[in-house]
Each structure stands twice: as C-alpha cells, then as structure tokens.
Motif scaffolding. Structure first.
Motif, PDB file in Angstrom:
ATOM      1  N   UNK A  50       0.789  -1.233   0.000  1.00 40.14           N
ATOM      2  CA  UNK A  50       0.000   0.000   0.000  1.00 40.14           C
ATOM      3  C   UNK A  50       0.819   1.280   0.000  1.00 40.14           C
ATOM      4  N   UNK A  51       2.148   1.181  -0.133  1.00 36.77           N
ATOM      5  CA  UNK A  51       3.010   2.361  -0.164  1.00 36.77           C
ATOM      6  C   UNK A  51       3.696   2.456  -1.522  1.00 36.77           C
ATOM      7  N   UNK A  72      11.304   3.278  -0.250  1.00 35.04           N
ATOM      8  CA  UNK A  72      10.013   3.957  -0.243  1.00 35.04           C
ATOM      9  C   UNK A  72      10.174   5.370  -0.787  1.00 35.04           C
ATOM     10  N   UNK A  73       9.196   5.815  -1.568  1.00 44.90           N
ATOM     11  CA  UNK A  73       9.193   7.193  -2.058  1.00 44.90           C
ATOM     12  C   UNK A  73       8.718   8.094  -0.934  1.00 44.90           C
ATOM     13  N   UNK A  74       9.475   9.119  -0.642  1.00 43.01           N
ATOM     14  CA  UNK A  74       9.108  10.065   0.408  1.00 43.01           C
ATOM     15  C   UNK A  74       8.262  11.213  -0.137  1.00 43.01           C
ATOM     16  N   UNK A  75       8.606  11.695  -1.341  1.00 41.23           N
ATOM     17  CA  UNK A  75       7.955  12.898  -1.870  1.00 41.23           C
ATOM     18  C   UNK A  75       8.263  13.023  -3.353  1.00 41.23           C
ATOM     19  N   UNK A  76       7.608  13.972  -3.993  1.00 43.21           N
ATOM     20  CA  UNK A  76       7.946  14.439  -5.336  1.00 43.21           C
ATOM     21  C   UNK A  76       8.079  15.947  -5.224  1.00 43.21           C
ATOM     22  N   UNK A  77       9.163  16.478  -5.772  1.00 46.61           N
ATOM     23  CA  UNK A  77       9.392  17.921  -5.651  1.00 46.61           C
ATOM     24  C   UNK A  77       9.877  18.493  -6.963  1.00 46.61           C
ATOM     25  N   UNK A  78       9.536  19.759  -7.161  1.00 48.93           N
ATOM     26  CA  UNK A  78      10.088  20.485  -8.286  1.00 48.93           C
ATOM     27  C   UNK A  78      11.463  20.994  -7.857  1.00 48.93           C
ATOM     28  N   UNK A  79      12.483  20.567  -8.566  1.00 49.14           N
ATOM     29  CA  UNK A  79      13.863  20.903  -8.224  1.00 49.14           C
ATOM     30  C   UNK A  79      14.515  21.503  -9.462  1.00 49.14           C
TER      31      UNK A  79
END
Length: 155
Positions: A50-51, A72-79
């Motif tokens: 579920x992650x 595990x993916x922690x986040x998605x960010x515009x970089x």
C-alpha cells in the motif's frame, strides 16, 4: 556555539548511505544546491504493502557494475537542475553518514551520468549538524571514516 563542536569538511568527501547499502561514495558538498541528489537510472515506481516505492540503478566512478536499490518514495518535488530548469523528481529519505556522524536526509533521484559527481550533498542535508565546509580542501573526513569501499549490503 563553540568552534570545537564544529566538524570541518571539504568540498569533496566520502560519505555513506547505509540503508541503501552504499558506502564510501565520492560526493560533492555543494552549499549552492538546496537539495541533495543521487545518480539514478532505470527508475521504476511500484507499490508495496500500500506504499509507493521506487527501484533504480546507481553507478559510481570506481564501481564496475550498477547497484540496484529499492526504497520507499518520500515525496515528489520540483527541483531546479544544474541548467536552471525546474523538473519534478522523486525524493527518497534515507540515512546519511559522514565522519562517523549519522542522520536522515532527503535525496532527489536524477540521472547524473554526464556529471563529474554522482552525488551532491546540498545545504539542507547539512543544516543543523554543526558542519563547516572548507572550500579549499577535500577529503578532510576520510581518515575519520570507518567505511569500506561501497557495496550493496547482503541483508
């Protein structure tokens, strides 16, 4: 803050990402970069229990083969990349070790094949850890490190 509690590091150091099974990685300490970045190719997202997770390959200059990593993916960010162009990247959270000190950092995954350094340690990773970067020196912490050449842990 007493200066004796500060760790002085160079603009280039050897670091570990022990939860990823990567040790003794050559990294550029880049206080001009906000976010740290790790070289990644063949990035695949998948679900586990579920992650959201990611699987990728990474390779370092002195490595003869790709290392497969899953986390595990922690986040998605515009970089903003090195060309000044914003891009959305997957961000993972993992343990980071330098000179025997260990803490958690966020790492964006980026294809860095053409870059001299496959890992960049940005200023956010260093903040609040009593670290000073000496821009004229490199590998100041190598003798403090108890790491072996980077390998994938057999766990």
């Amino acid at each position: 803050m007493p200066t004796s509690s500060l760790l002085v590091i160079g603009w280039q150091e050897r670091v570990d990402l022990p939860l990823l099974g990567l040790t003794n990685l050559r990294a550029k300490i880049d206080t001009g970069a906000r976010t740290s970045a790790l070289h990644a190719t063949d990035i695949e997202e998948f679900d586990r229990d579920g992650e959201h997770w990611v699987r990728f390959h990474t390779r370092f200059d002195d490595d003869a083969h790709d290392t497969d990593v899953e986390c595990r993916i922690h986040d998605r960010r515009e970089i903003t990349n090195t060309s000044g162009v914003p891009e959305v990247r997957i961000v993972i959270r993992t343990k980071f070790r330098i000179a025997g000190r260990l803490w958690t950092i966020d790492l964006s995954l980026a294809e860095r094949t053409e870059m001299k350094f496959r890992m960049i340690v940005g200023r956010t990773a260093l903040r609040r850890h009593k670290i000073v970067v000496h821009p004229g020196k490199r590998n100041l912490t190598t003798s403090m490190s108890l790491t072996k050449p980077h390998t994938r842990n057999a766990s």
